[in-house]
Every structure is written in structure tokens, then in C-alpha cells.
Scaffold this motif. Structure first.
Motif, mmCIF file in Angstrom:
data_model
loop_
_atom_site.group_PDB
_atom_site.id
_atom_site.type_symbol
_atom_site.label_atom_id
_atom_site.label_comp_id
_atom_site.label_asym_id
_atom_site.label_seq_id
_atom_site.Cartn_x
_atom_site.Cartn_y
_atom_site.Cartn_z
ATOM 1 N N GLU A 1 1.970 10.306 -9.429
ATOM 2 C CA GLU A 1 1.004 10.452 -10.523
ATOM 3 C C GLU A 1 0.272 11.791 -10.387
ATOM 4 O O GLU A 1 0.077 12.520 -11.343
ATOM 5 C CB GLU A 1 0.002 9.312 -10.423
ATOM 6 C CG GLU A 1 -0.516 8.827 -11.744
ATOM 7 C CD GLU A 1 -1.398 7.599 -11.535
ATOM 8 O OE1 GLU A 1 -2.276 7.628 -10.652
ATOM 9 O OE2 GLU A 1 -1.190 6.608 -12.245
ATOM 10 N N MET A 2 -0.122 12.051 -9.148
ATOM 11 C CA MET A 2 -0.857 13.277 -8.860
ATOM 12 C C MET A 2 0.009 14.499 -9.167
ATOM 13 O O MET A 2 -0.458 15.464 -9.790
ATOM 14 C CB MET A 2 -1.255 13.256 -7.376
ATOM 15 C CG MET A 2 -2.108 14.428 -6.979
ATOM 16 S SD MET A 2 -3.716 14.363 -7.786
ATOM 17 C CE MET A 2 -4.266 16.031 -7.472
ATOM 18 N N LEU B 1 -8.279 14.686 -6.446
ATOM 19 C CA LEU B 1 -7.515 13.809 -5.569
ATOM 20 C C LEU B 1 -8.435 13.061 -4.605
ATOM 21 O O LEU B 1 -8.252 11.868 -4.357
ATOM 22 C CB LEU B 1 -6.494 14.638 -4.787
ATOM 23 C CG LEU B 1 -5.614 13.823 -3.833
ATOM 24 C CD1 LEU B 1 -4.723 12.871 -4.631
ATOM 25 C CD2 LEU B 1 -4.761 14.735 -2.982
ATOM 26 N N ARG C 1 0.928 6.870 -6.441
ATOM 27 C CA ARG C 1 -0.245 7.720 -6.562
ATOM 28 C C ARG C 1 0.168 9.197 -6.426
ATOM 29 O O ARG C 1 -0.292 10.050 -7.158
ATOM 30 C CB ARG C 1 -1.175 7.304 -5.406
ATOM 31 C CG ARG C 1 -2.560 7.764 -5.521
ATOM 32 C CD ARG C 1 -3.411 6.796 -6.309
ATOM 33 N NE ARG C 1 -4.549 7.555 -6.784
ATOM 34 C CZ ARG C 1 -5.045 7.454 -7.992
ATOM 35 N NH1 ARG C 1 -4.534 6.614 -8.845
ATOM 36 N NH2 ARG C 1 -6.064 8.183 -8.362
ATOM 37 N N GLN C 2 1.030 9.425 -5.451
ATOM 38 C CA GLN C 2 1.474 10.802 -5.225
ATOM 39 C C GLN C 2 2.239 11.327 -6.439
ATOM 40 O O GLN C 2 2.048 12.458 -6.874
ATOM 41 C CB GLN C 2 2.363 10.879 -3.984
ATOM 42 C CG GLN C 2 1.537 11.027 -2.713
ATOM 43 C CD GLN C 2 2.363 10.891 -1.451
ATOM 44 O OE1 GLN C 2 3.572 10.665 -1.526
ATOM 45 N NE2 GLN C 2 1.722 11.010 -0.319
ATOM 46 N N GLY D 1 -10.047 10.170 -6.447
ATOM 47 C CA GLY D 1 -9.211 9.148 -7.054
ATOM 48 C C GLY D 1 -9.340 9.310 -8.544
ATOM 49 O O GLY D 1 -10.422 9.553 -9.078
ATOM 50 N N ALA E 1 2.009 1.788 -3.393
ATOM 51 C CA ALA E 1 0.906 2.278 -4.223
ATOM 52 C C ALA E 1 0.647 3.756 -3.940
ATOM 53 O O ALA E 1 0.422 4.552 -4.846
ATOM 54 C CB ALA E 1 -0.354 1.462 -3.953
ATOM 55 N N THR E 2 0.707 4.105 -2.667
ATOM 56 C CA THR E 2 0.473 5.501 -2.303
ATOM 57 C C THR E 2 1.539 6.417 -2.896
ATOM 58 O O THR E 2 1.237 7.499 -3.393
ATOM 59 C CB THR E 2 0.449 5.638 -0.766
ATOM 60 O OG1 THR E 2 -0.386 4.615 -0.258
ATOM 61 C CG2 THR E 2 -0.083 6.980 -0.338
ATOM 62 N N MET F 1 0.815 -1.211 0.000
ATOM 63 C CA MET F 1 0.000 0.000 0.000
ATOM 64 C C MET F 1 0.853 1.267 0.000
ATOM 65 O O MET F 1 0.529 2.246 -0.642
ATOM 66 C CB MET F 1 -0.916 0.004 1.220
ATOM 67 C CG MET F 1 -2.228 -0.676 0.923
ATOM 68 S SD MET F 1 -3.334 -0.648 2.316
ATOM 69 C CE MET F 1 -3.682 1.084 2.423
#
Lengths: 178, 696
Positions: free
Chosen positions: A16-17, A54, A13-14, A57, A9-10, A6
Motif C-alpha cells: 500500500e505504501m 509511514l 501495508r508495504q 500509519g 498485514a505488514t 500480522m
């Protein structure tokens, strides 16, 4: 799901953001200005827009889809902000504005349009019209000042500028094939 | 919809220009807000720690599935001529926006939900970007755990998708039906939209798909058209495509140049439709084959050293007297949007021209659709021309469109009056403002396909300007073994409905596919000019289940290849040498008689289910361009013109002046005057390009 997974993944994600924000913040800002926001309001709503995205998602897809999605979120944020200050309705017809933006500005937040415009300023308008445009936009001259500078009637300046903008629009659209 | 520019749109476009000028000249650039936004995001996250990954993962999972399905669909689409996704949108000019559909929060066939309350604005459970509305999606297990799916061919896969998800092909034009903005609900982009976008947006996928090329992203007025690139013969010895007799793009380009006095947007220019607009003097077939093939090679006029290969097909002529008895049902759009001089009056005039050709044993019925569909004229013998004309004359425009029920009625009337061995055809005439009412688009397409199998074909005649639903028009005419023509004036109506009536009404061969095998000893690379949306996979050639284009009586179809002879350098990225296999060595050139290529054709008789194969080898005699047949020269001039209008990377040394010279020299008798009109267009384009400072 293991906590290690996780975390990875986080982190993804960050990243990506962050990439999403960097790629699109200028485009969203321009779009909000186009919809009638003043610069400060546009700043705030850009932030609101990405925060909303954000929270929900978001999966990055093709540039066009991403841009269209961000615009819709931005529009909704603008509407909500304007509802809160109910004495301040939107300046433009949002649907029509979106249609024009989507058609003309496209997915890159106006970048291609601006590049084409730079080129068209050299090619699609004559020297006099270019001078008038520069006086208006660069030097923030009033019509009367432009008229004095170009030795034209004020009405003539109006016509000159309108024609120039129209020629530029044609040129840009042709270049972009839009 | 209206030819008059929308003042609001005009104002907004001016506003956009104003803003752009403030940025370009006035330096009003957007601030750099990334750090601020990301910092705020960080803060937001720490304030709401309960935002759980699993929720996201689930929706991500769905998106991945959708992505995978959409990607498969893309592959399916490239090979499936059935869905020439990009072509239609270019046909007629359209309303203000196509990207507007991106904002459409619902699938076209799913009723729009009531606006959700503001409270739901940040509701995590509402899928942000992808559909919950689509029943097939949520139910489908992830692609990677679905056994069998990866083994299906792309085509099968696409069929599965179409069947399960009922993909409509239409796009609702924004100017007709404004999309309400629902504050508080972020858009749920439907699966079909995702697929559509994937199809249009992912140019890379098109570029790497087995069949090679296709339209690029959905632009606005016209979908982007990516021209076929050169392909190396050693990697791609076969070029396969379906014929296309449509000519709508030419009429559209003509209107831009001669009607509006401006250059057409590049993506409105479809080169094969320009080339196919003209009749060429190809000899018809002599035996019982429905069409003859003519193949010729000469020097390429725009690139030194390249060769130009022309493939010409000519359908058997069927005179009005020999035409089989015809049972026609006119399905006419009389909705409010048709109430403009270039629509309903032109439609009536066009239909009257057709009625004048009717013989006593033919039958004509008229079905109208608008707010309510109805039978305006029951099936009436061709001898009753006056009655038919009077029925046409009495039509008035009004109401909104509900085409679905109308088309059902039209088919029913056609079926009730079916003439065995004759022409049984529904002619749908519309400005494209066609919505399917209670029927879903998927059902409609299936019905059209089904009726075509039962022998009732469908033709579509487009009128007026500015409609997004050209997509569907084009689509259903393809599914219905029909043709699609764009009528921009009474001259065009005459061309389509009188001069070429045989071709419009009488299909002489269906599912006509062309495959060319190039000889690597002679050809290094080749490029098919146009037909971007008609490319088929090599294996589709022998697949009789694979639908392809129809050829009507007297139709000519022309395709041009630009060929790079062996030994000449080509700037095409090849693939790396294979690790596990040795490429097949070319056969001895002597044994194949020095042939440049072999043309293979497959077609079916109109009622047949199995195809026949024809083969024609070509030996290049080294003909100079000036020695080539006038038809090859004229077709080359038209193709060159198209490339100039598109500002194609392959235009080479072509100039409008060169086009004019070649076309003038090869104009021939030109009894109809179409070629003279072409010269007029070339002259106009040259002036406009010069005025715009566009390089030739």
C-alpha cells in the motif's frame, strides 16, 4: 493476533505504501517546488513527508483526500525544516499557496493541469506568444534575447509574456472547470 | 469575497503557471524518488521496531467505521433531497478555495485547539487522519458488530448519523478565516469532513447508488456536477425527483457572460435552474388543486430520433390583493463583508421594493445581525411604510457575522406576531458569510425545520459574490420550506420581490415530488435533464416523511426528459441477466393505449401532513419539434444552451447558432424582456466560445 496474520498485514501495508509513494511522489515534489523549495530541498522533503506518513500509519482514501493529506504533511515538514534553519523563512504564504494549489492543481499533483496546459499552448496563444514562451522556458533566453529575436522592445516582451500566461491560465482553468 | 481579484492569489496562480511552463516547455520534471523513499522507509522501520500494528489497527478500525458510515451517508444523501449537497456551491461564485476546507484541521463546530508542540509531531497516538475530536466516533462500536444498523434503510441511517454527529453543512471559507498551519500536528480530518469528502469525492458511489446520480467531487469554486446518464427502462422503469424552483444558477451564468465577459465554469451551470428561470405560459389549475400539470412530447432537437418530453407545472396565481396577510421578519446581514455596492445598498433597495407591496394589515420587522444581533425595527404594520423604509435606510455595515443568535431572534419575533392562516416568513438576506456563533449548524438546521413545522417558513436571498456558505443558505432554505434566490442586481430584486412576490412569499404546495413510469414497450431509455441533486429513490415518492421541494404561488416548474424510443439502440451499460428471477414482462401495449409514460405527482397542502396523488398518462403523438408549443421549444433551447456551456456529453448536434434560432422563433411576446436577454447571452457565449477555440 497471530504472527502469521500480522506478517500478511505488514506485507499489505508495504504494498500500500509503495503504491502511495509511486502515485504521489511527483505531485508532492511539484507542490514543494511551488511552495518555494529548490529541487534538492524538494527531493529531501518528499522523502521526509512519506516517512512521516509511514510513521503515523495511513489509510488510503479517495485521491483528493489522500493528496490533501500529503500536502499538509509536506507543508508541515517544510515549516519544520525552515524553522531549523531560522534564517531561511518560507518564500510564499503557505496558506494562500495551498488554497491556490488545491483549487487549481487539484488532487492529481498537477497532472491534469499540465495536460491541459499542453493543449492550451496550441490553442489559447498565438504563434508569436508561443515563440516567446518557448524562448523563455525551453531555451532559457533572457528578455533582452527574446526581444532581439522577436524584434520587440523589452517592455513589449514582458507584456506579451504576461498576456500569454494569463490567456493560458484562463484556458487551463476553463478546461479543468476550476 | 471581493469582486476584485486577490493580488496574492493572482500572483500565486501566475507562479503555478510559471512552474507548469518550466515543466512542459523547459523539461523540469519531477525526479523519480519512489525507490529512494521506500528504501528510507525500510530503514526507518528497522530502526524503530516498536511501531506496533495494534496501534495502527485501532486507528484503521476507526477509519473503517468512519468509511462505512460515510458510505451509508452517501446513499442516504442521494435519496435525501434534504441535503442537496452539491447544488449550493455552484450558485454564487465563491472565494478562492473550497479545497481549502480539506486542510481545516477541526470540525467547523469544534473550537480550534491550540497549536500542539513540535514534540508531538510524530506522536503515534495522535490519530493521523481521522478525528478524535468527534465525540460520536470513538464511542461508536464497529459497524459490523452493531446489530440492526445494516438493516436500517439508508435514510434512517442518515438520520441516525445526523442526529448523533450533528453534521454541520457549512464550510468555513478560507479567505475569511485563515487556517493556521500547526507545525508538528498533522491534520486531524474531522468525521464530517470525511463524510463530506466521501460524498463529494466518491463519484463511483454516486453513480451506483439506487437513486443514480449526484454531484461528483467537491471542486473548488463549484462542486462537480455529473449529469444524469441515460437509464434503461427495463432496469429502471421509474424516475423520481423533487421539484426545484431555484434559479440562482441563471443569475450567476448571466453575470459571467454579460458582466464579466467570460464563459462560466461548466459546474456553475445547472440546467434546470436555467430552464426554470423563465416563466412559461402554462395554464393555471381550474379546480381546487394548487397547481396544474402540462405534459408534452416532441422530437428532440439535438439528437436525431430521440424524443423530448416536457413536464410543466404551474402554481395557482395569487394576486397581491388575494395574498394572505403577511407577517414578515427581515433578517439582514449587516456584517462588514456586506459593505460593498452590490450587497447592502442592493439589499436595502430590494427590501424597499418589497415593502412597497405591503398592505396595511401586513407586518414587517427587521432583525440585523453582525457583531451583535438586534431588533432594528419591531413588528410594524404595512401601513407604516415610511418608518420601515427609514429603518432600512439607517442600516450600516460593520462587524463580523454571528447569524445564529440573529436567526433565533427573528423567529421569536415572527412567532410573537404570528398570523394564523397567513404568511409567516423570515427572509434571510446575506452574502452567505453566515456563521452560527454559539449555535451549531446542526442545531440551526433543526431549529429551522422545527419552525417550519410550526408554520414560520424561511426564505434566503443571496447578495454579492463569492461565498462558500451558500451551502448552508441553500440547506436551511430547503429545511425551512423556503426558497433561495440570488439577487445580482436591482432588476433581479424586482423580479423576485415584486413580480414573483407571490411565489416568493406564498407557498401553495409543499413536498412536491414527481415520478414518471416509462412504458418499456415504447421507451428504451431516458435521461432527466438537470435536477441532479433532486433525484429521489423510487420508494421516497410514497413516503410522506420525505421532504421535497415547495411550489410558490404562480411559480412554473419545468422538467425535460430526453427519451430514446423502444427499438432504438442505446449506449447504456445494462446489467447482466438475473440468475434467480425472470424480469417482469411488459404489459400488452394495446392495453395501455400506447402510452409513452405516466406522470405521477405527489404534493401536500402547505399545512397538511399527508400527500395527495395526481396521475397523468401521456401518449406520444409523434409531434415534430417545429410543431411543438413555443414553450417546449424555448425550454429546449435553454437546456441546449446549458449543455453547450457545460460541454455536456449529451449535447448532440446542438450549437449556439441553433439555440439562437430556436429561442428567437419561440421567444413569444416576452413582455419582461428576459428572453431577449437570454438571446444576448447566447450571442455572447458564442463569441467567447469561438474566441477560446472551444468546439461547439
Amino acid at each position: 493476533m497471530h504472527s502469521k496474520g500480522m506478517t500478511a498485514a505488514t506485507a499489505d501495508r508495504q504494498a500500500e505504501m509503495a503504491a502511495l509513494v509511486r502515485a504521489h511522489q511527483a505531485g508532492v515534489w511539484r507542490y514543494l517546488r511551488f511552495l518555494g523549495c529548490d529541487p534538492t530541498e524538494a527531493d529531501d522533503l518528499v522523502q521526509e513527508t512519506f516517512l512521516a506518513v509511514l510513521r503515523k500509519g495511513f489509510e488510503v482514501r479517495s485521491p483528493a483526500e489522500t493528496a490533501a493529506y500529503l500536502r499538509t504533511v509536506a507543508r508541515n515538514r517544510l515549516l519544520m525544516a525552515r524553522r531549523q534553519q531560522s534564517n531561511h523563512p518560507p518564500v510564499v504564504d503557505l496558506e494562500a499557496a495551498e488554497a491556490v494549489w488545491a483549487r487549481v492543481a487539484g488532487e492529481d499533483g498537477l497532472s491534469d493541469y499540465l495536460a491541459a496546459l499542453g493543449d492550451c499552448l496550441q490553442k489559447a496563444v498565438g504563434p508569436r506568444a508561443r515563440q516567446a514562451l518557448e524562448l523563455q522556458y525551453r531555451d532559457r533566453a533572457s528578455r533582452a534575447e527574446i526581444a532581439a529575436e522577436l524584434r520587440l522592445a523589452v517592455e513589449g516582451v514582458k507584456t506579451l509574456l504576461r498576456r500569454a500566461r494569463s490567456a493560458l491560465r484562463d484556458c487551463v482553468e476553463r478546461r479543468l472547470g476550476r | 469575497m471581493s469582486p476584485v481579484p486577490d493580488p496574492k492569489r493572482d500572483e500565486l496562480e501566475d507562479r503555478l503557471m510559471d512552474q507548469a511552463l518550466r515543466e512542459v516547455l523547459g523539461g523540469e520534471t519531477p525526479p523519480e524518488l519512489s525507490e529512494r523513499v521506500l528504501a528510507a522507509a525500510e530503514k526507518q522501520k528497522s530502526v524503530s521496531p516498536q511501531r506496533k500494528e495494534p496501534v495502527m489497527s485501532k486507528s484503521r478500525g476507526i477509519r473503517w467505521i468512519v468509511g462505512a458510515l460515510a458510505a451509508c451517508l452517501v446513499v442516504g444523501v442521494t435519496v435525501a433531497l434534504l441535503l442537496p449537497a452539491g447544488r449550493f456551491a455552484r450558485e454564487a461564485a465563491r472565494g478562492p478555495d473550497a479545497s481549502g476546507y480539506m486542510m481545516e484541521p477541526q470540525a467547523a463546530t469544534v473550537p480550534r485547539a491550540a497549536p500542539s508542540s513540535e514534540a508531538s509531531a510524530d506522536d503515534e497516538s495522535s490519530t493521523a487522519a481521522l478525528p478524535q475530536a468527534e465525540p460520536g466516533v470513538g464511542a461508536r462500536p464497529p459497524a459490523e458488530v452493531q446489530p440492526g444498523l445494516p438493516h436500517q434503510s439508508a435514510t434512517e441511517h442518515k438520520r441516525v448519523l445526523s442526529a448523533d454527529l450533528d453534521i454541520p453543512f457549512s464550510v468555513r471559507p478560507l479567505d475569511n478565516e485563515p487556517v493556521p498551519i500547526e507545525p508538528g500536528s498533522e491534520p486531524a480530518i474531522s468525521l464530517e469532513e470525511a463524510q463530506r469528502r466521501q460524498r463529494f469525492d466518491d463519484g463511483a458511489l454516486w453513480g451506483t447508488s439506487p437513486s443514480g446520480q449526484g454531484p461528483g467531487k467537491g471542486g473548488d469554486q463549484y462542486d462537480r456536477l455529473v449529469e444524469n446518464p441515460f437509464r434503461l427502462v427495463k432496469d429502471h422503469p421509474l424516475s423520481t425527483f423533487s421539484i426545484d424552483v431555484d434559479t440562482a444558477s441563471y443569475a450567476n451564468v448571466r453575470r459571467f457572460l454579460l458582466g464579466e465577459g467570460r464563459l462560466p465554469p461548466p459546474d456553475a451551470v445547472r440546467i434546470e435552474e436555467l430552464v426554470n428561470y423563465f416563466k412559461y405560459d402554462y395554464a393555471g389549475p381550474e379546480d381546487d388543486v394548487p397547481f396544474a400539470a402540462h405534459i408534452e412530447a416532441a422530437a428532440c432537437p439535438w439528437t436525431e430520433g430521440h424524443r423530448l418530453v416536457r413536464v410543466g407545472l404551474k402554481g395557482k396565481e395569487v394576486g397581491n390583493e388575494e395574498r394572505p396577510e403577511s407577517n414578515l421578519v427581515f433578517l439582514l446581514d449587516v456584517s462588514g463583508s456586506m459593505n460593498s455596492p452590490d450587497k447592502l445598498p442592493l439589499l436595502k433597495a430590494g427590501m424597499k421594493l418589497l415593502v412597497e407591496q405591503m398592505r396595511p394589515n401586513d407586518r414587517v420587522a427587521i432583525v440585523v445581525y453582525a457583531s451583535a444581533e438586534g431588533l432594528a425595527l419591531p413588528s410594524t404594520p404595512g401601513s407604516e411604510r415610511e418608518e420601515i423604509s427609514a429603518a432600512l435606510e439607517s442600516l450600516r455595515a460593520g462587524g463580523s457575522t454571528a447569524g445564529g443568535a440573529g436567526i433565533e431572534l427573528a423567529y421569536r419575533v415572527a412567532q410573537e406576531n404570528f398570523i394564523a392562516g397567513g404568511v409567516n416568513r423570515v427572509l434571510l438576506c446575506t452574502d452567505g458569510d453566515f456563521n452560527v456563533g454559539t449555535t451549531s449548524t446542526g442545531d440551526l438546521v433543526r431549529m429551522v425545520e422545527q419552525r417550519a413545522k410550526q408554520g414560520v417558513f424561511l426564505s434566503v436571498l443571496g447578495f454579492g459574490r463569492g461565498n462558500l456558505n451558500d451551502a448552508m443558505m441553500e440547506n436551511i432554505s430547503n429545511k425551512g420550506n423556503g426558497n433561495y434566490a440570488y439577487i445580482d442586481g436591482i432588476t433581479e430584486a424586482h423580479k423576485v420581490l415584486v413580480e414573483q412576490m407571490g411565489g416568493t412569499l406564498v407557498t401553495i404546495a409543499k413536498d412536491v415530488k414527481i415520478q414518471i413510469e416509462f412504458n418499456p414497450a415504447r421507451v428504451a431509455a431516458y435521461r432527466l435533464i438537470g435536477y441532479e441533486n433532486r433525484i429521489l429513490a423510487a420508494e421516497d415518492f410514497n413516503d410522506d416523511k420525505k421532504d421535497a421541494g415547495e411550489i410558490g404561488a404562480g411559480h412554473t416548474v419545468t422538467a425535460l426528459y430526453e427519451v430514446v424510443p423502444a427499438g432504438m439502440e442505446v449506449e447504456v451499460p445494462g446489467v447482466d441477466p438475473l440468475k434467480y428471477q425472470t424480469p417482469a414482462a411488459p404489459k400488452d401495449d394495446g392495453a395501455t393505449g400506447g402510452e409513452l409514460l405516466t406522470l405521477k405527482l405527489r404534493y401536500k397542502q402547505p399545512e397538511a401532513d399527508t400527500s395527495r396523488l395526481l396521475e397523468f398518462p401521456l401518449v406520444d403523438q409523434g409531434t415534430r419539434f417545429g410543431q411543438a408549443s413555443p414553450d417546449l421549444q424555448f425550454a429546449a433551447a435553454v437546456a441546449s444552451f446549458g449543455m453547450l456551456l457545460r460541454d455536456s456529453p449529451h449535447k448532440g448536434t446542438a450549437t449556439y447558432e441553433a439555440v439562437r434560432e430556436i429561442a428567437t422563433a419561440s421567444k413569444g411576446a416576452d413582455a419582461s424582456g428576459y428572453r431577449a436577454e437570454f438571446l444576448q447571452m447566447v450571442g455572447r457565449a458564442k463569441e467567447l466560445a469561438e474566441a477560446a477555440g472551444r468546439d461547439e
